[in-house]
Design an enzyme around this catalytic site. Structure first.
Site, PDB file in Angstrom:
ATOM      1  N   LYS A 130      23.782  41.250  39.875  1.00  0.00           N
ATOM      2  CA  LYS A 130      22.578  41.355  40.703  1.00  0.00           C
ATOM      3  C   LYS A 130      22.001  39.984  41.057  1.00  0.00           C
ATOM      4  CE  LYS A 130      21.408  46.077  39.652  1.00  0.00           C
ATOM      5  NZ  LYS A 130      22.552  46.404  38.761  1.00  0.00           N
TER       6      LYS A 130
HETATM    7  C1  LIG Z   1      23.494  47.412  38.998  1.00  0.00           C
HETATM    8  C2  LIG Z   1      24.825  47.324  38.325  1.00  0.00           C
HETATM    9  C3  LIG Z   1      25.942  48.059  38.787  1.00  0.00           C
HETATM   10  C4  LIG Z   1      25.871  49.051  39.942  1.00  0.00           C
HETATM   11  O1  LIG Z   1      25.522  48.475  41.153  1.00  0.00           O
HETATM   12  P1  LIG Z   1      24.955  49.369  42.358  1.00  0.00           P
HETATM   13  O2  LIG Z   1      24.500  48.400  43.372  1.00  0.00           O
HETATM   14  O3  LIG Z   1      23.849  50.193  41.790  1.00  0.00           O
HETATM   15  O4  LIG Z   1      26.097  50.189  42.841  1.00  0.00           O
HETATM   16  C5  LIG Z   1      27.155  47.861  38.144  1.00  0.00           C
HETATM   17  N1  LIG Z   1      27.272  47.030  37.074  1.00  0.00           N
HETATM   18  C6  LIG Z   1      26.224  46.322  36.595  1.00  0.00           C
HETATM   19  C7  LIG Z   1      26.410  45.436  35.429  1.00  0.00           C
HETATM   20  C8  LIG Z   1      24.961  46.441  37.208  1.00  0.00           C
HETATM   21  O5  LIG Z   1      23.925  45.738  36.709  1.00  0.00           O
END
Ligand SMILES: *Cc1c(COP(=O)(O)O)cnc(C)c1O
Length: 470
Positions: free
Chosen positions: A113
């Site tokens: 993120k």
């Molecule tokens: C948020 C997250 C995801 C999923 O991402 P999306 O954008 O919700 O599809 C996968 N792995 C990790 C470690 C995350 O923090």
């Protein structure tokens, strides 16, 4: 570039006009009117670029109301070796010929993120400063999103972050990551309750329109368009790192919750990136796997959501999915609105027997589910075979990715978090501690700062009001 709403009720807007907004004015999501196209010839121009130059080339199509020199500065300031711990920003690790891990988790909070939120922080600050505006971000977190938002917004002019978290319920690492921040614009509020209480309080405050307006309350949730756009970049970067020339195709295996990560891959494919398949991996909360297998979209109620060992994918509905379905129904806003009316009434929709099923097959997305036992087995197998530790979310992608592997097509697993974030499970499976990257060593020994409060949304409003006057 102009942006329209999936529900058809918003006059086209510029990037700046949608940057700070959550939902579009009609309750839909903002979408670009067209996808910029990259031909084979233009791909070869991008192949040798640094991450920041590549990001600028791609994002300047979507962000055309910030002067190019300013946008370039913001992007260069975001994607540095210092912040992401390598020149590559998203380094590719080859497990064996044709199988690769794309490292998306080398930012400040060790999860993917950061790649979007670090840019968002710089864009927000730039736009707010030029408009002499202010933004108070109010959010609830059970761990990952909150820390990524705080690390993106710390020290930014015009921005404060008020983040509610359940008191004593996050992992030691997550707690240390958030509560050790000492920036005066970051407010950690530990609530004597569970995550749902925190989320309900945010909703209650957000329903008070006059309070929201008076104190410029906003969010940074996963439906923000700039986050999706920023994520498109690493698909290009991964493609170039895994191939030698632009006639090759690759597949990506993507761990998904809110459909943000895989949506960015779908958009990269629409822009001309030669992606064979996008392999969507869900955990036990498999709303999306169900849809891609059957054409039935049935969001769950929150009591149906299972708490799993890949917690960042524990979702009841996929908030970005509406954007994909918008394209699937050929951007027919009446059709889209009708489908989501059914969903919002607590129902579901079924595309079986419609022409949309053919378009679904052409989208390049295939799917699968990975469960707790699969994660443990995958973590063990990958460590034994390649001497590489992966976290539980990445393990979901590897498990489902291998099930869909096409012979002769390179397969890239998106690595979305560092194993150290889930040290307890790694210890259980491998009998050893995962390595701690340099940027977070000693984190748990730093002093921590937070305010403890009861479940009381009026008290939160007072808290915000007091901090906004000082
Ligand atoms: C948020 C997250 C995801 C999923 O991402 P999306 O954008 O919700 O599809 C996968 N792995 C990790 C470690 C995350 O923090």
């Amino acid at each position: 570039m102009r942006y329209i709403s999936t529900r058809g009720g918003m006059t086209p807007r510029s990037f700046r006009e949608i940057l700070l907004e959550g939902l579009a004015t009609d309750g839909g999501l903002a979408m670009p009117q067209t996808y910029p196209q990259y031909s084979k010839a233009s791909l070869s121009r991008l192949r040798k670029m640094s991450y920041a130059d590549l990001a600028f080339d791609i994002l300047s199509h979507y962000i055309d109301d910030i002067a190019p020199t300013d946008l370039k500065k913001l992007i260069k300031k975001t994607y540095t070796a210092k912040v992401f711990c390598s020149e590559a920003i998203t380094p590719l690790k080859t497990l064996e010929p044709g199988l690769h891990l794309l490292g998306l988790s080398n930012g400040p909070t060790l999860a993917f993120k950061d790649l979007a939120l670090q840019l968002l922080g710089n864009l927000f600050e730039f736009v707010l400063t030029s408009q002499k505006g202010q933004l108070n971000i109010l959010g609830a977190t059970s761990g990952d999103t909150g820390s990524a938002a705080e690390y993106a917004m710390r020290g930014k002019r015009g921005i404060r972050v008020f983040m509610l978290s359940p008191h004593g319920k996050m992992s030691r690492f997550q707690t240390a990551q958030m509560y050790s921040l000492s920036d005066p614009n970051i407010f950690n509020i530990a609530i004597k309750g569970v995550f749902d209480d925190c989320q309900d309080m945010v909703k209650q405050v957000s329903h008070d329109e006059s309070f929201k307006r008076r104190f410029h309350i906003g969010t940074v949730n996963s439906i923000n368009w700039a986050r999706v756009a920023a994520q498109v970049v690493y698909y290009f970067k991964g493609y170039f790192a895994a191939t030698k020339n632009d006639s090759e195709v690759v597949s990506f295996a993507v761990p998904t919750g809110n459909f943000g990560n895989v949506l960015a891959g779908y958009i990269a494919r629409q822009m001309g990136l030669p992606i064979h398949q996008l392999i969507l991996a869900t955990n036990e909360n498999n709303v999306l796997d169900e849809f891609f297998k059957t054409g039935i979209y049935r969001p769950r109620v929150s009591s149906e959501v299972k708490q799993t060992s890949s917690p960042s994918m524990d979702i009841s509905k996929a908030s970005n999915f509406e954007r994909f379905v918008f394209d699937l129904v050929e951007r027919d806003t009446h059709k889209l609105s009708a489908l989501w009316q059914a969903v919002e009434r607590g129902g579901e929709f079924n595309l079986q027997g419609t022409p949309y099923m053919n378009r679904l097959a052409e989208s390049g997305i295939v799917s699968g589910t990975s469960q707790h036992a699969d994660r443990l087995k995958t973590i063990r197998d990958i460590y034994k075979k390649y001497d590489v530790m992966v976290d539980t979310h990445t393990a979901d992608a590897i498990k489902v990715g291998l099930e869909h592997r096409t012979p002769g097509v390179p397969l890239i697993f998106l690595e979305t978090a560092q194993p150290v974030k889930f040290a307890e499970i790694i210890q259980e499976v491998l009998g050893r501690e995962p390595p701690c990257p340099e940027n977070c060593r000693g984190l748990e020994r730093l002093p921590q700062r937070m305010d403890v409060m009861h479940v009381d949304s009026d008290a939160i409003k007072d808290y915000i009001e007091n901090r906004c006057q000082s």
